[in-house]
Design a protein around this motif. Structure first.
Motif, mmCIF file in Angstrom:
data_model
loop_
_atom_site.group_PDB
_atom_site.id
_atom_site.type_symbol
_atom_site.label_atom_id
_atom_site.label_comp_id
_atom_site.label_asym_id
_atom_site.label_seq_id
_atom_site.Cartn_x
_atom_site.Cartn_y
_atom_site.Cartn_z
ATOM 1 N N UNK A 1 25.460 5.241 -7.656
ATOM 2 C CA UNK A 1 25.996 6.128 -8.693
ATOM 3 C C UNK A 1 27.331 5.559 -9.167
ATOM 4 N N UNK A 2 27.427 5.228 -10.444
ATOM 5 C CA UNK A 2 28.668 4.711 -11.020
ATOM 6 C C UNK A 2 29.694 5.846 -11.010
ATOM 7 N N UNK A 3 30.830 5.668 -10.300
ATOM 8 C CA UNK A 3 31.791 6.772 -10.140
ATOM 9 C C UNK A 3 32.317 7.336 -11.461
ATOM 10 N N UNK A 4 32.570 6.476 -12.444
ATOM 11 C CA UNK A 4 33.154 6.927 -13.703
ATOM 12 C C UNK A 4 32.196 7.759 -14.547
ATOM 13 N N UNK A 5 30.900 7.416 -14.511
ATOM 14 C CA UNK A 5 29.946 8.081 -15.402
ATOM 15 C C UNK A 5 28.899 8.917 -14.672
ATOM 16 N N UNK A 6 28.711 8.648 -13.366
ATOM 17 C CA UNK A 6 27.660 9.341 -12.633
ATOM 18 C C UNK A 6 26.286 8.724 -12.855
ATOM 19 N N UNK A 7 26.207 7.710 -13.715
ATOM 20 C CA UNK A 7 24.946 7.033 -14.005
ATOM 21 C C UNK A 7 24.399 6.389 -12.733
ATOM 22 N N UNK A 8 23.086 6.532 -12.506
ATOM 23 C CA UNK A 8 22.425 5.931 -11.343
ATOM 24 C C UNK A 8 21.833 4.591 -11.783
ATOM 25 N N UNK A 9 22.233 3.529 -11.077
ATOM 26 C CA UNK A 9 21.702 2.199 -11.380
ATOM 27 C C UNK A 9 21.128 1.595 -10.102
ATOM 28 N N UNK A 10 20.275 0.579 -10.269
ATOM 29 C CA UNK A 10 19.715 -0.133 -9.118
ATOM 30 C C UNK A 10 20.465 -1.441 -8.956
ATOM 31 N N UNK A 11 20.832 -1.734 -7.709
ATOM 32 C CA UNK A 11 21.514 -2.986 -7.387
ATOM 33 C C UNK A 11 20.733 -3.713 -6.297
ATOM 34 N N UNK A 12 20.871 -5.029 -6.263
ATOM 35 C CA UNK A 12 20.224 -5.821 -5.211
ATOM 36 C C UNK A 12 21.214 -6.777 -4.544
ATOM 37 N N UNK A 13 22.488 -6.382 -4.553
ATOM 38 C CA UNK A 13 23.514 -7.160 -3.895
ATOM 39 C C UNK A 13 24.588 -6.217 -3.364
ATOM 40 N N UNK A 14 25.392 -6.765 -2.444
ATOM 41 C CA UNK A 14 26.550 -6.048 -1.933
ATOM 42 C C UNK A 14 27.638 -7.085 -1.705
ATOM 43 N N UNK A 15 28.849 -6.619 -1.494
ATOM 44 C CA UNK A 15 29.950 -7.529 -1.209
ATOM 45 C C UNK A 15 30.280 -7.460 0.268
ATOM 46 N N UNK A 16 30.532 -8.620 0.865
ATOM 47 C CA UNK A 16 30.743 -8.711 2.299
ATOM 48 C C UNK A 16 31.922 -9.641 2.590
ATOM 49 N N UNK A 17 32.732 -9.245 3.573
ATOM 50 C CA UNK A 17 33.842 -10.096 3.999
ATOM 51 C C UNK A 17 33.292 -11.290 4.765
#
Length: 108
Positions: A78-94
Motif C-alpha cells: 500500500x503506497x502510504x501517500x495515496x493508499x493505492x495497492x500495487x504489486x512488487x517483486x523486490x525488497x531492499x536489504x542491507x
C-alpha cells in the motif's frame, strides 16, 4: 560505502517485543516512470537484540555496507501517500560490503 541509522521500529511477534533499526543508504539520482530525474535514498530495516533506549542512541550512527535491491516473490504494497495497492517483486536489504583483504583473510 556507508549506511546511516535514521530511525527504529518496535515490533511484536508471537508475544515477543523486539526492535528494528531503519538504515538509509547514500543519496542517488533515479528516473521516474515518466522519465524525470529525482533524488532518493534506499531504506531497509534490520533486526536487533537491543532495547528501545539503545536503538534511540544509535540514530545517526554510520555502518559500512549498502542497501541492495533483491528480487523476491510478488507481494502487495500500500503506497502510504495515496493508499493505492500495487504489486512488487523486490525488497531492499542491507548488505555488508567487505574489502578484498577481508575476503582473502576471512577465517571460517
Amino acid at each position: 560505502m556507508a549506511v546511516t541509522v535514521v530511525d527504529y521500529k518496535k515490533r511484536e511477534k508471537e508475544g515477543q517485543v523486539f526492535f528494528l533499526l531503519v538504515l538509509q543508504g547514500q543519496p542517488e539520482i533515479v528516473k521516474s516512470q515518466t522519465g524525470k530525474s529525482y533524488i532518493t535514498a534506499r531504506r531497509a530495516s534490520i533486526s536487533t537484540t537491543f532495547n528501545e533506549l539503545a536503538c534511540k542512541d544509535l540514530i545517526g550512527a554510520k555502518f559500512t555496507g549498502s542497501i541492495k535491491r533483491v528480487q523476491c516473490e510478488d507481494y502487495e504494497y500500500a503506497v502510504p501517500e495515496s493508499g493505492e495497492i500495487i504489486k512488487l517483486n523486490f525488497r531492499y536489504e542491507y548488505c555488508e560490503d567487505s574489502s578484498v583483504e577481508e575476503a582473502v583473510f576471512e577465517t571460517v
